[in-house]
Every structure is written in structure tokens, then in C-alpha cells.
Motif scaffolding. Sequence first.
Motif, PDB file in Angstrom:
ATOM      1  N   LEU A 122     -11.040  -6.431  16.205  1.00 43.67           N
ATOM      2  CA  LEU A 122     -10.146  -5.893  17.228  1.00 43.67           C
ATOM      3  C   LEU A 122      -8.864  -5.335  16.600  1.00 43.67           C
ATOM      4  O   LEU A 122      -8.522  -5.685  15.468  1.00 43.67           O
ATOM      5  N   PRO A 123      -8.150  -4.463  17.320  1.00 43.88           N
ATOM      6  CA  PRO A 123      -6.954  -3.829  16.766  1.00 43.88           C
ATOM      7  C   PRO A 123      -5.883  -4.808  16.293  1.00 43.88           C
ATOM      8  O   PRO A 123      -5.113  -4.493  15.380  1.00 43.88           O
ATOM      9  N   ASP A 124      -5.803  -6.013  16.914  1.00 43.54           N
ATOM     10  CA  ASP A 124      -4.789  -6.979  16.505  1.00 43.54           C
ATOM     11  C   ASP A 124      -5.224  -7.812  15.300  1.00 43.54           C
ATOM     12  O   ASP A 124      -4.529  -8.734  14.883  1.00 43.54           O
ATOM     13  N   GLY A 125      -6.407  -7.483  14.737  1.00 51.51           N
ATOM     14  CA  GLY A 125      -6.895  -8.194  13.565  1.00 51.51           C
ATOM     15  C   GLY A 125      -7.771  -9.382  13.875  1.00 51.51           C
ATOM     16  O   GLY A 125      -8.375  -9.973  12.962  1.00 51.51           O
ATOM     17  N   SER A 126      -7.869  -9.773  15.152  1.00 58.09           N
ATOM     18  CA  SER A 126      -8.737 -10.895  15.526  1.00 58.09           C
ATOM     19  C   SER A 126     -10.189 -10.443  15.603  1.00 58.09           C
ATOM     20  O   SER A 126     -10.498  -9.248  15.555  1.00 58.09           O
ATOM     21  N   THR A 127     -11.072 -11.404  15.732  1.00 61.54           N
ATOM     22  CA  THR A 127     -12.512 -11.126  15.765  1.00 61.54           C
ATOM     23  C   THR A 127     -13.107 -11.570  17.087  1.00 61.54           C
ATOM     24  O   THR A 127     -12.767 -12.648  17.603  1.00 61.54           O
ATOM     25  N   ALA A 128     -13.990 -10.769  17.640  1.00 62.77           N
ATOM     26  CA  ALA A 128     -14.719 -11.108  18.865  1.00 62.77           C
ATOM     27  C   ALA A 128     -16.214 -11.060  18.574  1.00 62.77           C
ATOM     28  O   ALA A 128     -16.658 -10.636  17.508  1.00 62.77           O
ATOM     29  N   ILE A 129     -16.982 -11.495  19.539  1.00 62.90           N
ATOM     30  CA  ILE A 129     -18.444 -11.529  19.442  1.00 62.90           C
ATOM     31  C   ILE A 129     -19.011 -10.394  20.285  1.00 62.90           C
ATOM     32  O   ILE A 129     -18.476 -10.076  21.359  1.00 62.90           O
ATOM     33  N   LEU A 130     -20.068  -9.785  19.825  1.00 65.72           N
ATOM     34  CA  LEU A 130     -20.770  -8.739  20.581  1.00 65.72           C
ATOM     35  C   LEU A 130     -22.224  -9.140  20.742  1.00 65.72           C
ATOM     36  O   LEU A 130     -22.923  -9.366  19.764  1.00 65.72           O
ATOM     37  N   GLU A 131     -22.652  -9.234  22.003  1.00 63.83           N
ATOM     38  CA  GLU A 131     -24.043  -9.524  22.314  1.00 63.83           C
ATOM     39  C   GLU A 131     -24.707  -8.280  22.884  1.00 63.83           C
ATOM     40  O   GLU A 131     -24.185  -7.651  23.812  1.00 63.83           O
ATOM     41  N   ILE A 132     -25.864  -7.935  22.346  1.00 67.98           N
ATOM     42  CA  ILE A 132     -26.600  -6.737  22.744  1.00 67.98           C
ATOM     43  C   ILE A 132     -27.693  -7.111  23.746  1.00 67.98           C
ATOM     44  O   ILE A 132     -28.467  -8.050  23.518  1.00 67.98           O
ATOM     45  N   LYS A 133     -27.755  -6.366  24.846  1.00 69.69           N
ATOM     46  CA  LYS A 133     -28.770  -6.596  25.873  1.00 69.69           C
ATOM     47  C   LYS A 133     -29.400  -5.261  26.275  1.00 69.69           C
ATOM     48  O   LYS A 133     -28.780  -4.201  26.164  1.00 69.69           O
ATOM     49  N   THR A 134     -30.630  -5.337  26.741  1.00 68.09           N
ATOM     50  CA  THR A 134     -31.285  -4.178  27.346  1.00 68.09           C
ATOM     51  C   THR A 134     -31.920  -4.625  28.654  1.00 68.09           C
ATOM     52  O   THR A 134     -32.315  -5.789  28.803  1.00 68.09           O
ATOM     53  N   THR A 135     -31.999  -3.717  29.605  1.00 68.56           N
ATOM     54  CA  THR A 135     -32.633  -4.030  30.874  1.00 68.56           C
ATOM     55  C   THR A 135     -33.196  -2.744  31.456  1.00 68.56           C
ATOM     56  O   THR A 135     -33.024  -1.664  30.880  1.00 68.56           O
ATOM     57  N   ASN A 136     -33.866  -2.841  32.580  1.00 67.76           N
ATOM     58  CA  ASN A 136     -34.381  -1.633  33.221  1.00 67.76           C
ATOM     59  C   ASN A 136     -33.397  -1.144  34.288  1.00 67.76           C
ATOM     60  O   ASN A 136     -32.450  -1.845  34.659  1.00 67.76           O
ATOM     61  N   TYR A 137     -33.644   0.053  34.781  1.00 69.21           N
ATOM     62  CA  TYR A 137     -32.707   0.708  35.686  1.00 69.21           C
ATOM     63  C   TYR A 137     -32.491  -0.114  36.962  1.00 69.21           C
ATOM     64  O   TYR A 137     -31.368  -0.229  37.456  1.00 69.21           O
ATOM     65  N   ASN A 138     -33.559  -0.707  37.481  1.00 69.55           N
ATOM     66  CA  ASN A 138     -33.449  -1.459  38.731  1.00 69.55           C
ATOM     67  C   ASN A 138     -32.668  -2.758  38.560  1.00 69.55           C
ATOM     68  O   ASN A 138     -32.036  -3.238  39.504  1.00 69.55           O
ATOM     69  N   ASP A 169     -12.352 -16.264  20.867  1.00 66.94           N
ATOM     70  CA  ASP A 169     -11.828 -16.252  22.230  1.00 66.94           C
ATOM     71  C   ASP A 169     -12.351 -15.139  23.128  1.00 66.94           C
ATOM     72  O   ASP A 169     -12.020 -15.098  24.308  1.00 66.94           O
ATOM     73  N   ARG A 170     -13.157 -14.217  22.581  1.00 60.42           N
ATOM     74  CA  ARG A 170     -13.641 -13.099  23.385  1.00 60.42           C
ATOM     75  C   ARG A 170     -15.088 -12.772  23.030  1.00 60.42           C
ATOM     76  O   ARG A 170     -15.472 -12.823  21.862  1.00 60.42           O
ATOM     77  N   VAL A 171     -15.856 -12.431  24.047  1.00 57.56           N
ATOM     78  CA  VAL A 171     -17.234 -11.977  23.868  1.00 57.56           C
ATOM     79  C   VAL A 171     -17.423 -10.683  24.645  1.00 57.56           C
ATOM     80  O   VAL A 171     -17.067 -10.601  25.825  1.00 57.56           O
ATOM     81  N   PHE A 172     -17.976  -9.694  23.983  1.00 53.63           N
ATOM     82  CA  PHE A 172     -18.364  -8.446  24.639  1.00 53.63           C
ATOM     83  C   PHE A 172     -19.880  -8.438  24.813  1.00 53.63           C
ATOM     84  O   PHE A 172     -20.617  -8.918  23.940  1.00 53.63           O
ATOM     85  N   PHE A 173     -20.319  -7.876  25.933  1.00 53.49           N
ATOM     86  CA  PHE A 173     -21.735  -7.633  26.179  1.00 53.49           C
ATOM     87  C   PHE A 173     -21.918  -6.135  26.338  1.00 53.49           C
ATOM     88  O   PHE A 173     -21.151  -5.484  27.067  1.00 53.49           O
ATOM     89  N   CYS A 174     -22.917  -5.604  25.672  1.00 49.73           N
ATOM     90  CA  CYS A 174     -23.252  -4.188  25.827  1.00 49.73           C
ATOM     91  C   CYS A 174     -24.725  -4.116  26.220  1.00 49.73           C
ATOM     92  O   CYS A 174     -25.604  -4.516  25.447  1.00 49.73           O
ATOM     93  N   CYS A 175     -24.980  -3.620  27.429  1.00 49.75           N
ATOM     94  CA  CYS A 175     -26.343  -3.618  27.980  1.00 49.75           C
ATOM     95  C   CYS A 175     -26.780  -2.181  28.283  1.00 49.75           C
ATOM     96  O   CYS A 175     -26.165  -1.493  29.107  1.00 49.75           O
ATOM     97  N   LEU A 176     -27.842  -1.754  27.650  1.00 47.24           N
ATOM     98  CA  LEU A 176     -28.411  -0.429  27.871  1.00 47.24           C
ATOM     99  C   LEU A 176     -29.494  -0.520  28.945  1.00 47.24           C
ATOM    100  O   LEU A 176     -30.399  -1.338  28.845  1.00 47.24           O
ATOM    101  N   TYR A 177     -29.378   0.351  29.988  1.00 45.13           N
ATOM    102  CA  TYR A 177     -30.376   0.318  31.050  1.00 45.13           C
ATOM    103  C   TYR A 177     -31.095   1.653  31.229  1.00 45.13           C
ATOM    104  O   TYR A 177     -31.939   1.802  32.111  1.00 45.13           O
ATOM    105  N   GLY A 178     -30.755   2.647  30.419  1.00 43.46           N
ATOM    106  CA  GLY A 178     -31.395   3.957  30.527  1.00 43.46           C
ATOM    107  C   GLY A 178     -31.637   4.550  29.159  1.00 43.46           C
ATOM    108  O   GLY A 178     -31.691   3.844  28.154  1.00 43.46           O
ATOM    109  N   ASN A 179     -31.750   5.838  29.105  1.00 43.04           N
ATOM    110  CA  ASN A 179     -32.034   6.493  27.820  1.00 43.04           C
ATOM    111  C   ASN A 179     -30.960   7.504  27.430  1.00 43.04           C
ATOM    112  O   ASN A 179     -31.208   8.430  26.672  1.00 43.04           O
TER     113      ASN A 179
END
Length: 354
Positions: A122-138, A169-179
Motif C-alpha cells: 500500500l502507498p503508506d508502506g503497509s501490507t495487505a492481503i489479496l484474495e482472488i475469486k471467480t464466479t459466474n454472471y448470475n 489489518d486489510r484484505v482485498f477481494f477481487c472477483c471476476l464474473y465476466g470476460n
Amino acid sequence: MPEKRKGQSRHSPLVLTDTEKLSREEWLEYRRRGIGGSDVAAILGISPFRTARDIYYDKLNIAAVEPDEGNWVAMEMGHLLEDLVAKIFKRKTGYEIYQMKKMFQHPEYPFMLADVDYFVTLPDGSTAILEIKTTNYNARDHWWLGGTETVPVYYESQGRHYMAVMDMDRVFFCCLYGNTEDEVIIREIQRDLSYEEEMIYLEQEFWESQVKAQVPPAYLEDGDLIISSSRRHSGMADMNAPAVKLNMGMTAALIRYLELQEEKKTSEEHSRKLEKDIQRIKGILIAEMGASCMAVCEKEGFRYTVTYNPVRKAGIDKDGLFRLKLQHPEIYEEFVTVSESRRFHVKVKAEEAA
């Protein structure tokens, strides 16, 4: 390492093993040494896929949960698209991301393990967690609750488990549901120490009182989930297995099941709660029977017999039929018959003005 917060000590996670060169079997063996992030929802009773009993059997290497969870194609797509989704996150946020191919362990609670997808600088020099997810459109609607952005509870528990192990102290989730790059959902949750305290307590109770003591947890989930779990563990029905004698607790459950069935008959309106209670007790009784097709008990001069017999018929599924047509077209043409059905439908449309 995040900055120390008032009244709370910080820790550095231990490294249980490097994972980069582990085989799938070796990786699973290490996971059985503790509770991973994807296990937590089932232990807390909020998973739509697994029961706590599933996790228990997996940790004791009695029955693995991975092969039976959901659609295998969706799982494979999730693995294949992980790097792509991470790249999208980086483009969208501008944050630097990196991986550490390690399985981490909480220094105070060694049963708590973390195998994190990515880390974020992160910009302040701290570290966060990133979890990757995928799902369908519905299924993308699961990321909203009443019109408000949210993280599905079964993913939230995973993120909070990782924050506890990694002391971040922070977790990001990034979930792709399309193409496309824009068909992605990005969410963030921040650490909640009250939630974390209760979560750790329940994880520790499960690990020590169930897994280490080899005492299977009670089925407390919805009926359909219990039945699915039970059938995975008990296997095919055994018509030659002796009848199961229900103990006092199971007899009480059976009596309650019959009472609810009578209540359903006299109820003037449909009750979802009543149906849910009936199905849950049915699932508990089925789980108690295992592979046996009969259970018996006696109470107050009455003898109760429960049967759960298999209904089997020979057939060929859609994939098998397709392979038959490809590999043995002459047999397919000789034996496969085509049936016809018709659908009746009325469509109403207002006439356009002349």
C-alpha cells in the motif's frame, strides 16, 4: 509488519513450509496439520458448500472435501484465471502486488494456517492481503446485500482468518464474473478484533475437542447439506447392513420429526421455517443411518421403523450418450430412440397503434 496498535501486541507469522515445489498430495498433507482459510466458514456453520463434519473427516484423512466441492470446472477456471484476475486488480488500483509461495502458521495458535493468494504493498508502506475469486454472471449478486456492497460471509471468514494469522489489518477481494476487465468486483474489509477473538475460540474448540479428540462434530447445518455430506462419507446404500438402533437422542429427533410432519398437515399456510426444520432433522437421521437402509427404536410402547432404501435404475447420462454416439455410432443408431414432447405457451402483446 503493520504498526503496533494500542493495547495489542503484534506478531510475525511462522513459515510452516514452502509451497512452490510441493505436489498436490504434499500440499494437502500440510493442510491437514491445521485449519486453513477455506475451512473456517464450515466450522462457523456459514458455508453453503461444506459441513463441519466434512472438515473433520478431511483433517483425519478419512474423506477429502476438495473433489466434491461444487463444479470442478469452476474450480479449475478459478486456478487458471488467478494470475489474470490479480493483473486486473493491479491495473484497477495501481497497487503493487506480489506472491510468497509459503504456508504460514500463527505463532500462538499453531493450528491456524494461511496460504495467501497475493500480498499488496500500500502507498503508506503497509501490507495487505489479496484474495482472488471467480464466479459466474448470475452469482455476482452475492457481493451486494440490500443494495449495499458486501463480501459474502463465507469469504469474509476466510479473509479474517488470514488477517489473524498474518497479523495484517486489510484484505482485498477481487472477483471476476465476466470476460472483460470491467466485469470485476473489488471489495475491502478491515480487521475486526471482536470477530477475530470469537473466530479463534471456535476454531480452537473444533481443533482440540473434535479433530484431536477424534470426536465428530454434530450436524447443525441445513438438511440438504447434511444429506449431501452424509452420502459422501457413507457411500452407497448397503441392503445387507443391519438395522441401526437409534439412541435416546436420535429417538427424540425422530419423534420431533413426526410431530412437525403432523403440524405441517394442519398448518393453514406454508412455513419455510417448518420445512427447514423437518429437512434438517431428516438429514440428521439419515446421517445416523449411514449406509444402512433401516433404523429402529422403541418409545412408550411403540416401535418405530425408519427405512431409507435406494431407488436404482439402469441408465446412461448425457455425457455417456455423447461418447456412445462418437465411439460406437452403429450401436447408438440401433438402440437409441428419440422421444418427442411439446410445450404449450401463450404470449400476449399489445397491438401497435396504426
